[in-house]
Design an enzyme around this catalytic site. Structure first.
Site, PDB file in Angstrom:
ATOM      1  CB  CYS A  70      -9.379  -3.181  -3.862  1.00  0.00           C
ATOM      2  SG  CYS A  70      -9.023  -1.860  -3.787  1.00  0.00           S
ATOM      3  N   GLY A 114      -1.754  -9.246   3.379  1.00  0.00           N
ATOM      4  CA  GLY A 114      -1.838  -8.512   4.732  1.00  0.00           C
ATOM      5  C   GLY A 114      -2.292  -8.354   5.879  1.00  0.00           C
ATOM      6  CD  GLU A 135      -6.478  -0.284  -0.741  1.00  0.00           C
ATOM      7  OE1 GLU A 135      -7.271  -1.543  -1.193  1.00  0.00           O
ATOM      8  OE2 GLU A 135      -5.779   0.066  -2.081  1.00  0.00           O
ATOM      9  CB  SER A 179      -4.960 -10.894  -1.013  1.00  0.00           C
ATOM     10  OG  SER A 179      -3.781 -11.076  -0.492  1.00  0.00           O
ATOM     11  CB  THR A 180      -8.159  -9.782   3.382  1.00  0.00           C
ATOM     12  OG1 THR A 180      -8.645  -8.827   3.226  1.00  0.00           O
ATOM     13  CG2 THR A 180      -7.592 -10.196   4.875  1.00  0.00           C
ATOM     14  CE  LYS A 239       7.143  -8.198  -4.724  1.00  0.00           C
ATOM     15  NZ  LYS A 239       5.829  -8.576  -6.369  1.00  0.00           N
TER      16      LYS A 239
HETATM   17  P1  NAI Z   1      -1.359 -10.608  -3.502  1.00  0.00           P
HETATM   18  O1  NAI Z   1      -1.771  -9.882  -2.195  1.00  0.00           O
HETATM   19  O2  NAI Z   1      -0.233 -12.130  -3.848  1.00  0.00           O
HETATM   20  O3  NAI Z   1      -0.292  -9.525  -4.110  1.00  0.00           O
HETATM   21  C1  NAI Z   1      -0.302  -8.498  -3.804  1.00  0.00           C
HETATM   22  C2  NAI Z   1       1.206  -7.956  -3.929  1.00  0.00           C
HETATM   23  O4  NAI Z   1       2.103  -8.245  -2.983  1.00  0.00           O
HETATM   24  C3  NAI Z   1       2.343  -8.664  -4.991  1.00  0.00           C
HETATM   25  O5  NAI Z   1       3.249  -7.455  -5.916  1.00  0.00           O
HETATM   26  C4  NAI Z   1       2.807  -9.662  -4.322  1.00  0.00           C
HETATM   27  O6  NAI Z   1       4.415 -10.150  -5.232  1.00  0.00           O
HETATM   28  C5  NAI Z   1       3.024  -9.288  -2.761  1.00  0.00           C
HETATM   29  N1  NAI Z   1       2.879 -10.247  -2.091  1.00  0.00           N
HETATM   30  C6  NAI Z   1       2.297 -11.800  -1.837  1.00  0.00           C
HETATM   31  N2  NAI Z   1       3.021 -12.456  -1.446  1.00  0.00           N
HETATM   32  C7  NAI Z   1       3.953 -11.881  -0.155  1.00  0.00           C
HETATM   33  C8  NAI Z   1       3.825 -11.910   1.298  1.00  0.00           C
HETATM   34  N3  NAI Z   1       4.068 -12.939   1.990  1.00  0.00           N
HETATM   35  N4  NAI Z   1       4.475 -10.620   1.597  1.00  0.00           N
HETATM   36  C9  NAI Z   1       4.981  -9.597   1.161  1.00  0.00           C
HETATM   37  N5  NAI Z   1       4.404  -8.931  -0.695  1.00  0.00           N
HETATM   38  C10 NAI Z   1       3.733 -10.609  -0.889  1.00  0.00           C
HETATM   39  O7  NAI Z   1      -2.314 -10.909  -4.047  1.00  0.00           O
HETATM   40  P2  NAI Z   1      -2.847 -11.598  -5.161  1.00  0.00           P
HETATM   41  O8  NAI Z   1      -2.803 -13.044  -5.578  1.00  0.00           O
HETATM   42  O9  NAI Z   1      -2.123 -11.349  -7.160  1.00  0.00           O
HETATM   43  O10 NAI Z   1      -4.264 -11.852  -6.063  1.00  0.00           O
HETATM   44  C11 NAI Z   1      -5.269 -13.032  -4.924  1.00  0.00           C
HETATM   45  C12 NAI Z   1      -6.244 -12.254  -4.560  1.00  0.00           C
HETATM   46  O11 NAI Z   1      -5.934 -11.202  -3.931  1.00  0.00           O
HETATM   47  C13 NAI Z   1      -7.139 -11.260  -5.780  1.00  0.00           C
HETATM   48  O12 NAI Z   1      -7.878 -12.437  -6.463  1.00  0.00           O
HETATM   49  C14 NAI Z   1      -7.934  -9.782  -5.189  1.00  0.00           C
HETATM   50  O13 NAI Z   1      -8.581 -10.850  -4.760  1.00  0.00           O
HETATM   51  C15 NAI Z   1      -6.872  -9.762  -4.155  1.00  0.00           C
HETATM   52  N6  NAI Z   1      -6.258  -8.424  -4.793  1.00  0.00           N
HETATM   53  C16 NAI Z   1      -6.710  -7.259  -3.665  1.00  0.00           C
HETATM   54  C17 NAI Z   1      -5.809  -5.860  -4.122  1.00  0.00           C
HETATM   55  C18 NAI Z   1      -6.473  -5.163  -4.042  1.00  0.00           C
HETATM   56  O14 NAI Z   1      -6.663  -4.123  -4.678  1.00  0.00           O
HETATM   57  N7  NAI Z   1      -7.181  -4.714  -2.655  1.00  0.00           N
HETATM   58  C19 NAI Z   1      -5.193  -6.752  -5.053  1.00  0.00           C
HETATM   59  C20 NAI Z   1      -4.610  -7.307  -5.680  1.00  0.00           C
HETATM   60  C21 NAI Z   1      -5.707  -8.649  -5.075  1.00  0.00           C
HETATM   61 MG    MG Z   2      -1.052 -14.092  -4.173  1.00  0.00          MG
END
Ligand code: NAI
Ligand code: MG
Length: 500
Positions: A305, A254, A271, A250-251, A197
């Site tokens: 990240c 995760g 990650e 996001s943590t 996804k």
């Molecule tokens: P997010 O963690 O919500 O989204 C990342 C992925 O996870 C997306 O594909 C999303 O649809 C999916 N997702 C969201 N909720 C989920 C759930 N409950 N179960 C399974 N999958 C789920 O991150 P978001 O809201 O886009 O960004 C928020 C913050 O997270 C950012 O401001 C940043 O600080 C951090 N982040 C860190 C990343 C990294 O590479 N370590 C990448 C993206 C965001």
């Molecule tokens: Mg989110």
């Protein structure tokens, strides 16, 4: 012309140093108005009939409608992946699997301009970066893991590696195609099938990748792509039929995934976020270090990240470093991601822009001093001026929390021990940077920094052969290199280890 050609005692200098626009054409990209889900090698409509619009963050214009996959769709995709695993892919000869991975890698190279333009259009990153970083690295990952596919028994001698089954993979929006490559390439090389996804704001390169899979004639169902938001991700995580989950994001999410999977025996790699320290010692080559600082935090608008978001400067060179850094910031070109001269593109989404703005406000309120170079931003779209905070205390939110934007917090130190203590004083541990002329100091710091990757006299350098991953709240498991294969394998006769 004549004037320039004429021999002069001084080189001719243009009267103005502004750049003419150098836009990359979008003609190479053909978008559908509406996309379905890629399941079992076919495009199918989502069971719910629900779609949402994906836009370009550079002008907020709609690009296409994409499907919101629900529980039923996840079930279909997991079944397709299971069929493909049991009826061919899992037993295919390793050389046969490698053949497809090599094909995918070559097609990505051939179509790299198309992918780069689409990546910048949908995600906002400068074309310079999608063209020179995201695309070459994505292809390199497929080449690299293609090479391992028929050598697994040598990679893990005496351990009898076996594929796991169906891998559920959830990726973020900061490196959409590259994160897909990091996940899909090792999974397939190890003999697994995939349900992936992409993030809701950047689904388009993953959808174009389905076309690559067809071109490569990858057997149906080996890779299934479901678009949708977090709800779709949650369904993939909890589906009984996924044997392994790989998540980057996001943590917060995760941790929720880890809770959901506790006790299920499903393999998991996470990650997550970071708050990396970039440490500059007084013997460092300062101009190079300043380039490294800029690359560390303003690359990909700071949506990285492993971004070097906390800068630690040794006190004796503090003034000098900040002066040079500020001067360098005035030369950064912020604007249209599709302009080949752009250094800092659009912020990925309005949500992310809000988060960055909120944290920057908190930095001002808590007492840090802000510097932003003069900068004209486009009227439409999501933008944030590259920002430096000085006078930052360790307790400030901008020194603690992941901002995930072009915002640098500067702190100082006197001794290596103080640098280490401050650098490690974070719940995260994804990456770090050390700038010094002394080899012994590099080795000593690298050993003591609690971070998965430590760069020396460089930053944000990636290579498919090199493992990447975190300590502490930055997650566990490694991607890239040999280490990146292990989470996609089980070993006959060995006890399964949680999170292995
Ligand atoms: P997010 O963690 O919500 O989204 C990342 C992925 O996870 C997306 O594909 C999303 O649809 C999916 N997702 C969201 N909720 C989920 C759930 N409950 N179960 C399974 N999958 C789920 O991150 P978001 O809201 O886009 O960004 C928020 C913050 O997270 C950012 O401001 C940043 O600080 C951090 N982040 C860190 C990343 C990294 O590479 N370590 C990448 C993206 C965001
Ligand atoms: Mg989110």
């Amino acid at each position: 012309m004549a004037e320039v050609e004429r021999k002069q005692d001084r080189a001719p200098v243009p009267s103005e140093w502004t750049y003419a626009p150098a836009p990359e054409s979008t003609d190479i990209v053909t978008l559908q108005e509406r996309y379905g889900l890629f399941v079992g090698g076919e495009w199918v409509e989502p069971a719910s009939g629900e779609h949402f619009t994906t836009i370009s963050p550079r002008d907020e214009e709609p690009l296409a409608d994409v499907a919101q996959a629900g529980a039923e769709d996840v079930d279909r995709a997991v079944s397709a992946a299971r069929d493909a695993f049991e009826n061919g892919w899992g037993q295919a000869s390793p050389a046969e699997r490698a053949k497809y991975l090599f094909r995918i890698a070559r097609i990505l190279q051939e179509r790299s301009r198309e992918f780069a333009v689409l990546e910048s259009l949908n995600g906002g990153k400068p074309i310079k970066e999608s063209r020179d970083v995201d695309l070459p690295l994505a292809a390199a990952h497929f080449f690299y893991y293609a090479g391992w596919a028929d050598k697994l028994e040598y990679a893990f001698p005496n351990r009898r590696p076996q594929p796991i089954g169906v891998a559920g993979q959830i990726i973020p929006w900061n490196f959409p195609l590259l994160m897909l490559a990091w996940k899909v390439a090792p999974a397939l090389a190890a003999g697994n099938t995939v349900v992936l996804k992409p993030a809701e704001t950047t689904p388009l390169t993953a959808l174009l990748f389905c076309d690559v899979l067809r071109q490569a004639e990858l057997p149906a169902g080996v890779v299934n792509i479901l678009t949708g938001d977090g709800r779709t991700g949650a369904e993939i995580v909890k589906h009984q039929g996924t044997d392994k989950i790989a998540f980057t994001g996001s943590t917060e999410v995760g941790k929720a995934i880890q809770r959901e999977l506790a006790g299920t025996g499903k393999k998991l790699t996470l990650e997550l976020g970071g708050k990396a320290a970039n440490i500059i010692f007084d013997d460092a080559a300062l101009d190079q270090a300043v380039e490294g600082i800029v690359n560390g935090i303003y690359f990909n608008q700071g949506h990285v990240c492993c971004a070097g978001s906390r800068l630690f400067v040794q006190e004796s060179i503090y003034e000098q470093t900040i002066d040079k850094l500020k001067r360098r910031l005035t030369t950064l070109r912020v604007g249209d991601p599709l302009d080949k001269n752009t250094d800092v593109g659009a912020i990925n989404s309005s949500m992310q822009l809000e988060k960055i703005s909120e944290l920057v406000e908190s930095g001002k309120e808590e007492g840090a001093e802000i510097y932003q170079p003069p900068c004209r931003l486009p009227d439409k779209g999501y933008w944030f001026v590259p920002t430096v905070f000085t006078n930052v205390a360790q307790s400030y939110r901008i020194a603690q929390e992941e901002i995930f934007g072009p915002v640098l917090s500067v702190l100082t130190f006197r001794t290596p021990d103080e640098a280490l203590e401050k650098a490690n004083n974070t719940p995260y541990g994804l990456s770090a940077g050390v700038w010094t002329e002394k080899g012994s100091r590099i080795l000593s710091m690298a050993q003591k920094l609690r971070a998965g990757v430590v760069w020396a006299n460089t930053f944000n350098r990636f290579d498919p052969t090199s493992p990447f991953g975190g300590y502490k709240e930055s997650g566990f498991g490694r991607e890239g290199g040999l280490h990146g294969l292990e989470p996609y394998l089980k070993f006959d006769g060995e006890t399964e280890e949680w999170g292995g």
